[in-house]
Design an enzyme around this catalytic site. Structure first.
Site, PDB file in Angstrom:
ATOM      1  N   ALA A 203     -10.279  17.644  -5.655  1.00  8.37           N
ATOM      2  CA  ALA A 203     -10.669  17.670  -7.076  1.00  8.37           C
ATOM      3  C   ALA A 203      -9.506  18.185  -7.908  1.00  8.37           C
ATOM      4  CB  ALA A 203     -11.877  18.582  -7.257  1.00  8.37           C
TER       5      ALA A 203
ATOM      6  N   PHE B 109      -8.152  12.177   0.051  1.00  7.39           N
ATOM      7  CA  PHE B 109      -8.558  11.722  -1.286  1.00  7.39           C
ATOM      8  C   PHE B 109      -9.874  12.336  -1.726  1.00  7.39           C
ATOM      9  CE2 PHE B 109      -5.448   8.686  -2.893  1.00  7.39           C
ATOM     10  CZ  PHE B 109      -4.597   8.690  -1.813  1.00  7.39           C
TER      11      PHE B 109
ATOM     12  N   ARG C 224       2.584   4.603  -1.373  1.00  7.32           N
ATOM     13  CA  ARG C 224       2.363   5.706  -2.321  1.00  7.32           C
ATOM     14  C   ARG C 224       3.709   6.194  -2.836  1.00  7.32           C
ATOM     15  NH1 ARG C 224      -0.282   9.581   1.837  1.00  7.32           N
ATOM     16  NH2 ARG C 224       1.171   8.345   3.070  1.00  7.32           N
TER      17      ARG C 224
ATOM     18  N   PHE D 203       0.864  -1.191   0.000  1.00 12.10           N
ATOM     19  CA  PHE D 203       0.000   0.000   0.000  1.00 12.10           C
ATOM     20  C   PHE D 203       0.899   1.239   0.000  1.00 12.10           C
ATOM     21  CE2 PHE D 203      -3.827  -2.341   0.400  1.00 12.10           C
ATOM     22  CZ  PHE D 203      -3.580  -3.415   1.246  1.00 12.10           C
TER      23      PHE D 203
ATOM     24  N   CYS E 249      -0.691   2.726 -10.635  1.00 14.43           N
ATOM     25  CA  CYS E 249      -1.553   1.843  -9.839  1.00 14.43           C
ATOM     26  C   CYS E 249      -3.038   2.040 -10.083  1.00 14.43           C
ATOM     27  CB  CYS E 249      -1.217   2.018  -8.361  1.00 14.43           C
ATOM     28  SG  CYS E 249       0.445   1.465  -8.008  1.00 14.43           S
TER      29      CYS E 249
HETATM   30  C1  UDX Z   1      -1.658   4.632  -4.816  1.00 11.69           C
HETATM   31  C2  UDX Z   1      -2.251   4.264  -3.456  1.00 11.69           C
HETATM   32  O1  UDX Z   1      -2.404   5.449  -2.675  1.00 11.69           O
HETATM   33  C3  UDX Z   1      -1.326   3.299  -2.732  1.00 11.69           C
HETATM   34  O2  UDX Z   1      -1.901   2.898  -1.512  1.00 11.69           O
HETATM   35  C4  UDX Z   1      -1.110   2.079  -3.634  1.00 11.69           C
HETATM   36  O3  UDX Z   1      -0.250   1.143  -3.018  1.00 11.69           O
HETATM   37  C5  UDX Z   1      -0.525   2.502  -4.957  1.00 11.69           C
HETATM   38  O4  UDX Z   1      -1.383   3.455  -5.598  1.00 11.69           O
HETATM   39  P1  UDX Z   1       0.136   6.281  -5.770  1.00 11.69           P
HETATM   40  O5  UDX Z   1      -0.478   5.908  -7.076  1.00 11.69           O
HETATM   41  O6  UDX Z   1       1.622   6.254  -5.620  1.00 11.69           O
HETATM   42  O7  UDX Z   1      -0.463   5.323  -4.592  1.00 11.69           O
HETATM   43  O8  UDX Z   1      -0.279   7.786  -5.451  1.00 11.69           O
HETATM   44  P2  UDX Z   1      -1.495   8.503  -4.692  1.00 11.69           P
HETATM   45  O9  UDX Z   1      -0.903   9.459  -3.756  1.00 11.69           O
HETATM   46  O10 UDX Z   1      -2.464   7.532  -4.199  1.00 11.69           O
HETATM   47  O11 UDX Z   1      -2.179   9.346  -5.898  1.00 11.69           O
HETATM   48  C6  UDX Z   1      -2.669   8.647  -7.010  1.00 11.69           C
HETATM   49  C7  UDX Z   1      -3.228   9.664  -7.993  1.00 11.69           C
HETATM   50  O12 UDX Z   1      -4.434  10.238  -7.467  1.00 11.69           O
HETATM   51  C8  UDX Z   1      -2.295  10.824  -8.313  1.00 11.69           C
HETATM   52  O13 UDX Z   1      -2.351  11.109  -9.704  1.00 11.69           O
HETATM   53  C9  UDX Z   1      -2.889  11.993  -7.525  1.00 11.69           C
HETATM   54  O14 UDX Z   1      -2.647  13.236  -8.168  1.00 11.69           O
HETATM   55  C10 UDX Z   1      -4.371  11.660  -7.566  1.00 11.69           C
HETATM   56  N1  UDX Z   1      -5.147  12.206  -6.457  1.00 11.69           N
HETATM   57  C11 UDX Z   1      -4.882  11.790  -5.190  1.00 11.69           C
HETATM   58  C12 UDX Z   1      -6.181  13.097  -6.734  1.00 11.69           C
HETATM   59  O15 UDX Z   1      -6.404  13.465  -7.877  1.00 11.69           O
HETATM   60  N2  UDX Z   1      -6.934  13.567  -5.700  1.00 11.69           N
HETATM   61  C13 UDX Z   1      -6.704  13.176  -4.407  1.00 11.69           C
HETATM   62  O16 UDX Z   1      -7.410  13.646  -3.503  1.00 11.69           O
HETATM   63  C14 UDX Z   1      -5.643  12.266  -4.137  1.00 11.69           C
END
Ligand code: UDX
Length: 436
Positions: free
Chosen positions: A254, A251, A156, A154, A262
């Site tokens: 917007a 999360f 990030r 999990f 992932c």
């Molecule tokens: C994610 C999961 O969080 C992690 O637990 C898993 O193991 C792998 O995938 P990651 O992809 O590295 O991690 O990044 P994360 O911080 O989750 O962001 C993913 C995407 O969502 C990014 O493009 C980010 O910009 C976007 N995001 C995140 C949003 O657009 N809005 C949010 O509120 C949060």
């Protein structure tokens, strides 16, 4: 101290191996790519992950961490073997398991003692059974026993070390509970919650968790689109929602949508698993559709403000899929650039660390050495990746060098009134009518 082998030195494998070494174990990280291993043996990192280089150096110096391309060197004697190889999307969205199969076969060929094989990679539900099948059929040494455990990551990107060392939970799944309990021992120093369940349930927890996080993002992005019609501010809406303990604030930012290696892959793979088993994952399909449309909305705002994109110069701030990483896989920025280029716009872009990776999968972008040079003579700036260094620029200087002072804030990091005071025509995401 346990003897651990980690197969795969990408974002997951290298962090996992290094952190287990830092807990005092003897770890060998294996990769079939010689250049990656040679770089690591020279102390150079194949990926950008804050804090990783120092942790690798400390554990190599402490002789707890080594790197190799050789299965015969790494597998015999290892008590735990983590498979942390890539599982890219196939044509229909299903996870491509060729690298998992290759790793399992290579382990089976040289395994000499009872070994626990742990799937760290994100794999479709049922893969653990397939890995066990390969090990059973392919095992060269008669009488050598093994167990398979699912231990989804999990992590990030950009905070992977923190997420390994301070996990909300460790999930372990196996057909043999005793094997899962042995793997749990490795995590005891972290003093975190450890859940032990069956193989398929553990594999499903990973997909369901990522799909839910992606759903939250597409949900707040849909609310943002509605806010632009109804005159509400989605940042305030998210703040008000998040005060409800059942919802929470995380999360719910917007923006131009999610990217990375992932969420896009995992939501697609879960949809594929559902469909080939006769389910109709309408919600997952909607999550992907909204995510695709978010990128397009940023271009629509530019087209509406400029009249046409043909011949216009657009500055793109940030190309990594999110801050604190050099990863550009499924990056919203590159999707937006692609749409802009098909409509005839010229692109100037800047990113603190992801430019080299972006060059490999894009064309025609003029990469600049700062946000300021990217904005020079531009008709508009689009903020796509919310790197900290973009948050307090000298906006008078930016405005003075632009041809048109248009600012599309793809991650809602700026204050609309402040930007308008600098003379920008400001558009955020879901920040009120038309988002001005
Ligand atoms: C994610 C999961 O969080 C992690 O637990 C898993 O193991 C792998 O995938 P990651 O992809 O590295 O991690 O990044 P994360 O911080 O989750 O962001 C993913 C995407 O969502 C990014 O493009 C980010 O910009 C976007 N995001 C995140 C949003 O657009 N809005 C949010 O509120 C949060």
């Amino acid at each position: 101290m346990r003897k651990i082998c980690v197969i795969g030195t990408g974002y997951v494998g290298l962090v996992t191996g290094t952190c287990f070494a830092d807990l005092g174990n003897q770890v060998t990280c294996l990769d079939i790519a010689p250049d990656k291993i040679e770089k690591l043996q020279r102390g150079e990192m194949p990926i950008y992950e804050p804090g990783l280089e120092e942790l690798v150096a400390r554990n190599v110096a402490g002789k707890r961490l080594t790197f190799t391309t050789s299965y015969p060197d790494a597998v015999p004697g290892a008590e735990f073997i983590f498979i942390a190889v890539g599982t890219p999307s196939g044509v229909d969205g299903e996870a491509d398991l060729q690298y998992v199969r290759m790793a399992a076969e290579s382990v089976a060929d040289v395994m000499t003692n009872y070994t626990i094989i742990i799937n760290k990679s994100t794999v479709p539900v049922g893969t653990g059974d397939s890995v066990a099948e390969i090990l059973r059929e392919r095992g060269k040494q008669p009488g050598v026993d093994f167990d398979v455990v699912s231990n989804p990551e999990f992590l990030r990107e950009g905070s992977a070390m923190f997420d390994f060392q301070m996990p909300d939970r460790v999930v372990l799944g196996s057909t043999n509970r005793a094997a899962a309990e042995k793997v749990a021992q490795l995590y005891l120093p972290l003093r975190c919650s450890i859940m032990i369940t069956d193989l398929r349930t553990a594999e499903m927890i990973k997909y369901a968790s990522n799909a839910f996080l992606a759903t939250r993002i597409s949900f707040i992005n849909e609310i943002a689109t509605i806010c632009e019609k109804l005159g509400a501010d989605v940042k305030e809406v998210a703040a008000g929602m998040g005060m409800d303990k059942r919802i929470g604030r995380a999360f719910l930012d917007a923006g131009v949508g999610y990217g990375g290696s992932c969420f896009p892959k995992d939501v697609k793979a879960l949809t594929w698993m559902a469909e080939i088993n006769g389910c109709h994952p309408q919600m997952l399909r909607a999550v992907m559709e909204i995510n695709r449309d978010q990128r397009r909305q940023a271009v629509t705002k530019l087209r509406d403000l400029l009249g046409t994109l043909r011949g216009k110069t657009i500055a793109v701030w940030g190309v990594a899929f999110k801050p604190n990483t050099d990863d550009v896989r499924e990056s919203p920025a590159l999707d937006i650039v692609h749409i802009l280029q098909t409509e005839g716009a010229h692109i100037r872009a800047y990113d603190p660390v992801a430019v080299e990776n972006a060059r490999k999968i894009s064309h025609g972008i003029q990469f600049c050495d700062s946000a300021y040079t990217a904005a020079e003579n531009a008709d508009a700036v689009v903020l796509v990746t919310e790197w900290n260094e973009f948050k307090n620029l000298d906006f008078e200087r930016v405005a003075a060098t632009m041809k048109n002072k248009i600012l599309i804030d793809g991650r809602n990091i700026y204050d609309a009134e402040r930007m308008q005071a600098f003379g920008f025509t400001y558009r955020g995401v879901g920040r009120g009518y038309g988002s001005s």
